[in-house]
Scaffold this active site. Structure first.
Site, PDB file in Angstrom:
ATOM      1  N   HIS A 268      86.494   3.137  25.661  1.00 24.91           N
ATOM      2  CA  HIS A 268      86.869   4.242  26.346  1.00 24.91           C
ATOM      3  C   HIS A 268      88.453   4.113  26.276  1.00 24.91           C
ATOM      4  O   HIS A 268      89.002   5.070  26.496  1.00 24.91           O
ATOM      5  CB  HIS A 268      86.427   4.132  27.833  1.00 24.91           C
ATOM      6  CG  HIS A 268      84.722   4.627  27.702  1.00 24.91           C
ATOM      7  ND1 HIS A 268      84.280   5.768  27.322  1.00 24.91           N
ATOM      8  CD2 HIS A 268      83.798   4.116  28.569  1.00 24.91           C
ATOM      9  CE1 HIS A 268      83.162   5.844  27.421  1.00 24.91           C
ATOM     10  NE2 HIS A 268      82.689   4.562  28.294  1.00 24.91           N
TER      11      HIS A 268
ATOM     12  N   VAL B 115      83.777  13.196  17.978  1.00 24.80           N
ATOM     13  CA  VAL B 115      83.477  12.609  16.486  1.00 24.80           C
ATOM     14  C   VAL B 115      82.758  13.198  15.582  1.00 24.80           C
ATOM     15  O   VAL B 115      81.458  13.501  16.080  1.00 24.80           O
ATOM     16  CB  VAL B 115      83.374  11.022  16.784  1.00 24.80           C
ATOM     17  CG1 VAL B 115      83.045  10.332  15.577  1.00 24.80           C
ATOM     18  CG2 VAL B 115      84.300  10.421  17.804  1.00 24.80           C
TER      19      VAL B 115
ATOM     20  N   GLU C 220      83.598  -0.674  27.285  1.00 22.36           N
ATOM     21  CA  GLU C 220      84.746  -0.052  28.218  1.00 22.36           C
ATOM     22  C   GLU C 220      85.971  -0.022  27.468  1.00 22.36           C
ATOM     23  O   GLU C 220      86.856   0.722  27.722  1.00 22.36           O
ATOM     24  CB  GLU C 220      84.671  -0.871  29.534  1.00 22.36           C
ATOM     25  CG  GLU C 220      83.442  -1.069  30.168  1.00 22.36           C
ATOM     26  CD  GLU C 220      83.050   0.566  30.664  1.00 22.36           C
ATOM     27  OE1 GLU C 220      83.719   1.074  30.590  1.00 22.36           O
ATOM     28  OE2 GLU C 220      81.826   0.356  30.981  1.00 22.36           O
TER      29      GLU C 220
ATOM     30  N   ASP D  76      81.000  14.095  21.420  1.00 21.63           N
ATOM     31  CA  ASP D  76      81.844  12.933  21.595  1.00 21.63           C
ATOM     32  C   ASP D  76      83.102  13.009  21.061  1.00 21.63           C
ATOM     33  O   ASP D  76      83.954  12.052  20.652  1.00 21.63           O
ATOM     34  CB  ASP D  76      81.371  11.322  21.454  1.00 21.63           C
ATOM     35  CG  ASP D  76      80.817  11.701  19.834  1.00 21.63           C
ATOM     36  OD1 ASP D  76      80.926  12.539  19.117  1.00 21.63           O
ATOM     37  OD2 ASP D  76      80.270  10.439  19.416  1.00 21.63           O
TER      38      ASP D  76
END
Length: 326
Positions: A220, A240, A217, A238
Protein backbone atom coordinates in the site's frame (compact mmCIF):
# COMPACT_ATOMS: atom_id res chain seq x y z
CA UNK A 1 10.01 -21.26 15.91
CA UNK A 2 7.38 -18.60 16.55
CA UNK A 3 5.94 -18.48 20.07
CA UNK A 4 2.28 -17.57 20.54
CA UNK A 5 1.51 -15.11 23.30
CA UNK A 6 -1.28 -15.88 25.76
CA UNK A 7 -3.96 -13.48 24.59
CA UNK A 8 -6.59 -13.27 21.87
CA UNK A 9 -5.01 -12.69 18.46
CA UNK A 10 -6.59 -12.00 15.05
CA UNK A 11 -7.57 -15.06 13.05
CA UNK A 12 -8.72 -13.18 9.92
CA UNK A 13 -6.73 -10.47 8.17
CA UNK A 14 -7.99 -6.93 8.71
CA UNK A 15 -6.09 -4.05 7.12
CA UNK A 16 -7.36 -0.55 7.91
CA UNK A 17 -5.68 1.18 4.96
CA UNK A 18 -9.05 1.85 3.24
CA UNK A 19 -10.38 3.36 6.51
CA UNK A 20 -7.34 5.62 6.75
CA UNK A 21 -7.74 6.59 3.10
CA UNK A 22 -11.38 7.57 3.64
CA UNK A 23 -10.37 9.59 6.71
CA UNK A 24 -7.68 11.42 4.74
CA UNK A 25 -10.12 12.25 1.95
CA UNK A 26 -12.42 13.87 4.50
CA UNK A 27 -9.79 15.68 6.57
CA UNK A 28 -6.82 16.60 4.36
CA UNK A 29 -7.38 19.44 1.86
CA UNK A 30 -6.01 18.57 -1.56
CA UNK A 31 -5.52 14.89 -0.77
CA UNK A 32 -8.20 13.68 -3.22
CA UNK A 33 -6.73 15.76 -6.04
CA UNK A 34 -3.23 14.53 -5.24
CA UNK A 35 -4.36 10.90 -5.32
CA UNK A 36 -6.08 11.32 -8.70
CA UNK A 37 -2.96 12.97 -10.13
CA UNK A 38 -0.76 10.16 -8.80
CA UNK A 39 -2.96 7.48 -10.36
CA UNK A 40 -2.99 9.28 -13.70
CA UNK A 41 0.78 9.63 -13.65
CA UNK A 42 1.19 5.97 -12.64
CA UNK A 43 -0.78 4.89 -15.70
CA UNK A 44 1.30 7.14 -17.96
CA UNK A 45 4.57 5.95 -16.47
CA UNK A 46 3.67 2.28 -16.82
CA UNK A 47 2.63 2.91 -20.43
CA UNK A 48 6.04 4.49 -21.15
CA UNK A 49 7.84 1.34 -20.04
CA UNK A 50 8.96 2.02 -16.50
CA UNK A 51 11.32 -0.98 -16.37
CA UNK A 52 13.52 0.62 -19.02
CA UNK A 53 13.73 3.81 -16.96
CA UNK A 54 14.49 2.07 -13.64
CA UNK A 55 16.92 -0.74 -14.45
CA UNK A 56 18.12 -1.12 -10.89
CA UNK A 57 17.21 -1.85 -7.29
CA UNK A 58 15.71 0.76 -4.97
CA UNK A 59 17.15 0.58 -1.46
CA UNK A 60 14.94 1.85 1.35
CA UNK A 61 16.22 2.57 4.88
CA UNK A 62 13.73 1.45 7.52
CA UNK A 63 13.24 2.77 11.03
CA UNK A 64 11.19 0.49 13.27
CA UNK A 65 9.38 2.31 16.10
CA UNK A 66 8.53 -0.29 18.76
CA UNK A 67 5.79 1.13 21.00
CA UNK A 68 5.14 -1.19 23.92
CA UNK A 69 2.97 -1.34 27.02
CA UNK A 70 3.69 -4.85 28.30
CA UNK A 71 7.09 -6.54 28.16
CA UNK A 72 6.15 -9.11 25.49
CA UNK A 73 5.26 -6.25 23.12
CA UNK A 74 8.85 -4.95 23.24
CA UNK A 75 9.89 -7.35 20.49
CA UNK A 76 13.53 -8.35 20.07
CA UNK A 77 16.08 -7.11 17.58
CA UNK A 78 16.12 -10.66 16.19
CA UNK A 79 12.38 -10.57 15.49
CA UNK A 80 12.77 -7.23 13.71
CA UNK A 81 15.71 -8.54 11.66
CA UNK A 82 13.60 -11.53 10.62
CA UNK A 83 10.99 -9.09 9.30
CA UNK A 84 13.56 -7.27 7.18
CA UNK A 85 14.70 -10.62 5.78
CA UNK A 86 11.10 -11.49 4.81
CA UNK A 87 10.64 -8.14 3.06
CA UNK A 88 13.78 -8.64 1.00
CA UNK A 89 12.74 -12.15 0.00
CA UNK A 90 9.19 -11.10 -0.90
CA UNK A 91 10.08 -7.96 -2.83
CA UNK A 92 12.94 -9.67 -4.73
CA UNK A 93 10.96 -12.87 -5.47
CA UNK A 94 13.45 -15.06 -3.59
CA UNK A 95 10.87 -16.41 -1.10
CA UNK A 96 11.12 -20.20 -1.05
CA UNK A 97 7.35 -20.65 -0.70
CA UNK A 98 6.66 -19.19 -4.14
CA UNK A 99 6.62 -22.84 -5.25
CA UNK A 100 3.11 -22.97 -3.73
CA UNK A 101 1.87 -20.68 -6.50
CA UNK A 102 -0.43 -22.54 -8.92
CA UNK A 103 1.35 -23.23 -12.20
CA UNK A 104 -1.10 -21.13 -14.22
CA UNK A 105 -0.10 -17.99 -12.29
CA UNK A 106 3.67 -18.43 -12.20
CA UNK A 107 4.30 -16.33 -15.31
CA UNK A 108 2.64 -13.36 -13.56
CA UNK A 109 4.99 -13.31 -10.54
CA UNK A 110 8.02 -11.02 -10.71
CA UNK A 111 10.84 -9.29 -8.83
CA UNK A 112 9.79 -5.88 -7.47
CA UNK A 113 13.41 -4.63 -7.46
CA UNK A 114 13.12 -3.16 -3.96
CA UNK A 115 15.37 -3.92 -0.98
CA UNK A 116 15.10 -2.89 2.67
CA UNK A 117 17.64 -2.41 5.46
CA UNK A 118 17.45 -0.99 8.95
CA UNK A 119 18.69 2.59 8.94
CA UNK A 120 22.31 3.10 10.01
CA UNK A 121 22.16 6.90 10.40
CA UNK A 122 19.45 8.83 12.26
CA UNK A 123 17.98 12.20 11.18
CA UNK A 124 20.70 13.99 13.17
CA UNK A 125 23.49 12.15 11.38
CA UNK A 126 24.31 9.90 14.33
CA UNK A 127 24.84 6.14 14.13
CA UNK A 128 21.71 4.07 14.80
CA UNK A 129 20.54 0.47 14.71
CA UNK A 130 17.33 1.63 13.00
CA UNK A 131 15.12 0.80 16.00
CA UNK A 132 13.44 3.14 18.47
CA UNK A 133 11.75 1.85 21.61
CA UNK A 134 9.00 3.72 23.45
CA UNK A 135 7.22 2.57 26.58
CA UNK A 136 3.63 3.77 26.54
CA UNK A 137 0.76 3.93 29.01
CA UNK A 138 -1.62 3.24 26.12
CA UNK A 139 -2.79 -0.37 26.19
CA UNK A 140 -3.62 -0.57 22.49
CA UNK A 141 -3.90 1.60 19.41
CA UNK A 142 -6.22 1.79 16.43
CA UNK A 143 -5.91 3.41 12.99
CA UNK A 144 -6.29 6.99 14.28
CA UNK A 145 -2.49 7.48 14.01
CA UNK A 146 -1.99 8.02 17.76
CA UNK A 147 0.86 5.51 17.64
CA UNK A 148 2.72 7.91 15.33
CA UNK A 149 3.08 10.77 17.83
CA UNK A 150 4.91 10.97 21.13
CA UNK A 151 2.23 13.39 22.34
CA UNK A 152 -0.40 10.62 22.16
CA UNK A 153 1.66 7.77 23.58
CA UNK A 154 3.46 6.75 20.40
CA UNK A 155 6.68 7.69 18.62
CA UNK A 156 7.27 10.55 16.18
CA UNK A 157 8.11 9.77 12.55
CA UNK A 158 11.54 10.24 11.07
CA UNK A 159 11.59 12.24 7.79
CA UNK A 160 9.40 10.31 5.36
CA UNK A 161 11.47 11.26 2.32
CA UNK A 162 14.51 9.50 3.79
CA UNK A 163 13.07 6.57 5.76
CA UNK A 164 10.25 4.09 5.72
CA UNK A 165 8.69 4.49 9.17
CA UNK A 166 7.37 1.15 10.47
CA UNK A 167 5.49 1.39 13.76
CA UNK A 168 5.02 -1.82 15.78
CA UNK A 169 2.59 -2.02 18.68
CA UNK A 170 -0.50 -3.61 20.17
CA UNK A 171 -3.56 -2.88 18.00
CA UNK A 172 -7.21 -3.27 18.95
CA UNK A 173 -10.33 -4.50 17.18
CA UNK A 174 -8.65 -7.38 15.33
CA UNK A 175 -6.47 -4.94 13.39
CA UNK A 176 -3.31 -6.39 11.85
CA UNK A 177 -1.97 -3.19 10.33
CA UNK A 178 -2.46 -0.25 8.03
CA UNK A 179 -0.49 2.02 5.72
CA UNK A 180 -0.61 5.50 4.28
CA UNK A 181 -0.73 5.82 0.51
CA UNK A 182 1.66 8.27 -1.18
CA UNK A 183 0.41 11.85 -1.13
CA UNK A 184 -0.52 12.13 2.55
CA UNK A 185 0.96 14.06 5.46
CA UNK A 186 4.70 13.39 6.05
CA UNK A 187 4.23 13.28 9.83
CA UNK A 188 2.04 10.17 9.53
CA UNK A 189 3.67 8.58 6.49
CA UNK A 190 4.56 4.92 6.91
CA UNK A 191 3.07 1.61 7.99
CA UNK A 192 1.78 0.17 11.26
CA UNK A 193 1.89 -3.54 12.16
CA UNK A 194 0.57 -5.53 15.13
CA UNK A 195 3.47 -6.66 17.34
CA UNK A 196 2.57 -10.36 17.02
CA UNK A 197 2.50 -10.12 13.21
CA UNK A 198 6.09 -8.95 12.83
CA UNK A 199 8.73 -11.29 11.41
CA UNK A 200 8.97 -15.03 11.91
CA UNK A 201 10.44 -15.55 15.40
CA UNK A 202 9.77 -14.41 18.96
CA UNK A 203 6.12 -13.48 19.45
CA UNK A 204 5.20 -13.81 15.75
CA UNK A 205 2.02 -15.89 15.83
CA UNK A 206 0.09 -17.91 13.20
CA UNK A 207 -1.78 -17.49 10.99
CA UNK A 208 0.09 -14.19 10.63
CA UNK A 209 3.52 -15.25 11.85
CA UNK A 210 5.52 -15.16 8.60
CA UNK A 211 5.98 -11.39 8.25
CA UNK A 212 3.53 -10.96 5.38
CA UNK A 213 1.50 -8.22 7.11
CA UNK A 214 4.41 -5.81 6.61
CA UNK A 215 4.79 -6.98 2.98
CA UNK A 216 1.08 -6.27 2.41
CA UNK A 217 1.15 -2.86 4.11
CA UNK A 218 4.33 -1.73 2.35
CA UNK A 219 2.57 -2.68 -0.89
CA UNK A 220 0.00 0.00 0.00
CA UNK A 221 2.79 2.44 0.93
CA UNK A 222 4.12 1.87 -2.60
CA UNK A 223 0.69 2.68 -4.08
CA UNK A 224 -0.87 -0.77 -4.45
CA UNK A 225 -4.55 -1.32 -3.74
CA UNK A 226 -6.23 -4.41 -2.39
CA UNK A 227 -6.55 -6.86 -5.23
CA UNK A 228 -10.39 -6.79 -5.21
CA UNK A 229 -10.46 -2.98 -5.20
CA UNK A 230 -12.27 -2.66 -1.83
CA UNK A 231 -15.71 -2.92 -3.46
CA UNK A 232 -17.68 -6.15 -3.31
CA UNK A 233 -19.63 -7.62 -6.19
CA UNK A 234 -17.07 -7.50 -9.01
CA UNK A 235 -17.21 -3.70 -9.39
CA UNK A 236 -13.92 -2.84 -7.65
CA UNK A 237 -10.54 -2.46 -9.34
CA UNK A 238 -6.97 -2.48 -8.11
CA UNK A 239 -5.96 -0.47 -11.22
CA UNK A 240 -3.66 -3.27 -12.37
CA UNK A 241 -4.33 -5.10 -15.63
CA UNK A 242 -2.87 -8.54 -14.96
CA UNK A 243 -4.69 -9.36 -11.70
CA UNK A 244 -8.03 -11.12 -12.36
CA UNK A 245 -11.15 -9.29 -11.28
CA UNK A 246 -12.52 -10.85 -8.09
CA UNK A 247 -15.68 -10.39 -6.08
CA UNK A 248 -14.25 -9.74 -2.63
CA UNK A 249 -11.35 -10.45 -0.29
CA UNK A 250 -10.22 -14.04 0.11
CA UNK A 251 -9.40 -15.12 3.67
CA UNK A 252 -7.78 -18.12 5.29
CA UNK A 253 -6.53 -20.82 2.91
CA UNK A 254 -8.67 -20.94 -0.26
CA UNK A 255 -8.55 -23.99 -2.51
CA UNK A 256 -7.45 -23.48 -6.13
CA UNK A 257 -9.28 -22.53 -8.23
CA UNK A 258 -11.51 -20.05 -6.42
CA UNK A 259 -13.69 -18.67 -9.20
CA UNK A 260 -15.60 -15.39 -8.96
CA UNK A 261 -16.65 -12.62 -11.35
CA UNK A 262 -16.53 -15.01 -14.30
CA UNK A 263 -12.75 -15.32 -13.98
CA UNK A 264 -12.61 -19.08 -14.56
CA UNK A 265 -11.05 -21.47 -15.14
CA UNK A 266 -8.14 -20.15 -13.04
CA UNK A 267 -10.14 -17.90 -10.71
CA UNK A 268 -8.89 -15.38 -8.17
CA UNK A 269 -5.21 -14.61 -7.70
CA UNK A 270 -5.59 -15.28 -3.97
CA UNK A 271 -1.86 -16.03 -3.51
CA UNK A 272 -1.12 -12.35 -4.09
CA UNK A 273 0.31 -10.27 -1.23
CA UNK A 274 -2.53 -7.74 -1.64
CA UNK A 275 -5.34 -10.20 -0.82
CA UNK A 276 -6.47 -11.09 2.73
CA UNK A 277 -5.32 -14.71 2.95
CA UNK A 278 -3.13 -16.20 5.70
CA UNK A 279 0.61 -15.53 5.65
CA UNK A 280 1.48 -18.99 4.38
CA UNK A 281 -0.77 -18.56 1.33
CA UNK A 282 0.32 -15.16 -0.03
CA UNK A 283 3.54 -15.53 -2.04
CA UNK A 284 3.73 -13.04 -4.94
CA UNK A 285 3.40 -9.63 -6.56
CA UNK A 286 2.31 -9.57 -10.21
CA UNK A 287 4.29 -7.86 -12.95
CA UNK A 288 1.51 -5.29 -13.27
CA UNK A 289 1.62 -4.50 -9.58
CA UNK A 290 5.39 -4.15 -9.78
CA UNK A 291 5.10 -1.72 -12.67
CA UNK A 292 2.84 0.37 -10.43
CA UNK A 293 5.38 0.12 -7.57
CA UNK A 294 8.15 1.26 -9.89
CA UNK A 295 6.02 4.16 -11.10
CA UNK A 296 5.59 5.18 -7.46
CA UNK A 297 9.35 5.03 -6.91
CA UNK A 298 9.85 7.12 -10.04
CA UNK A 299 7.25 9.62 -8.80
CA UNK A 300 6.10 10.45 -5.26
CA UNK A 301 8.71 8.23 -3.56
CA UNK A 302 11.64 9.12 -5.81
CA UNK A 303 13.87 10.25 -2.93
CA UNK A 304 15.12 6.72 -2.23
CA UNK A 305 18.38 5.50 -3.72
CA UNK A 306 18.29 3.60 -7.02
CA UNK A 307 21.30 1.35 -7.43
CA UNK A 308 22.11 0.35 -11.01
CA UNK A 309 22.21 -3.37 -11.69
CA UNK A 310 23.55 -4.72 -14.98
CA UNK A 311 21.66 -8.02 -14.71
CA UNK A 312 18.36 -6.22 -14.18
CA UNK A 313 19.15 -3.80 -16.99
CA UNK A 314 19.65 -6.70 -19.43
CA UNK A 315 16.54 -8.48 -18.18
CA UNK A 316 14.43 -5.37 -18.66
CA UNK A 317 15.76 -4.79 -22.16
CA UNK A 318 14.71 -8.36 -22.96
CA UNK A 319 11.34 -7.77 -21.32
CA UNK A 320 10.65 -4.77 -23.51
CA UNK A 321 11.88 -6.52 -26.67
CA UNK A 322 9.72 -9.56 -25.99
CA UNK A 323 12.63 -12.00 -25.65
CA UNK A 324 12.52 -12.41 -21.89
CA UNK A 325 12.09 -16.07 -20.95
CA UNK A 326 11.98 -15.56 -17.17
Amino acid sequence: MANAVSRDLPTTRYCATPDVYTKQLAEQPGFAEARVALDVEALRTVARGIFAARAGVTRIPVVVHVVWHEDDQNISDEQIQSQIAVLNQDFRKTNADIIKLPEVFRSLADDAQVEFALATTDPGGEDTDGITRTHTDTRSFTYDDAIKFASSGGADAWPADKYLNLWVGRLSGGLLGYAQFPGGEPSTDGVVVLDTAVGTVGTASPPFGLGRTATHEIGHWLNLNHIWGDESGCVGTDKVDDTPNQADANVGKPAFPHVSCGNGPNGDLFADYMDYVDDDVMVMFSAGQIARIQACLDGPRNTFELVEDSVLAQRNRERLSGTDTM
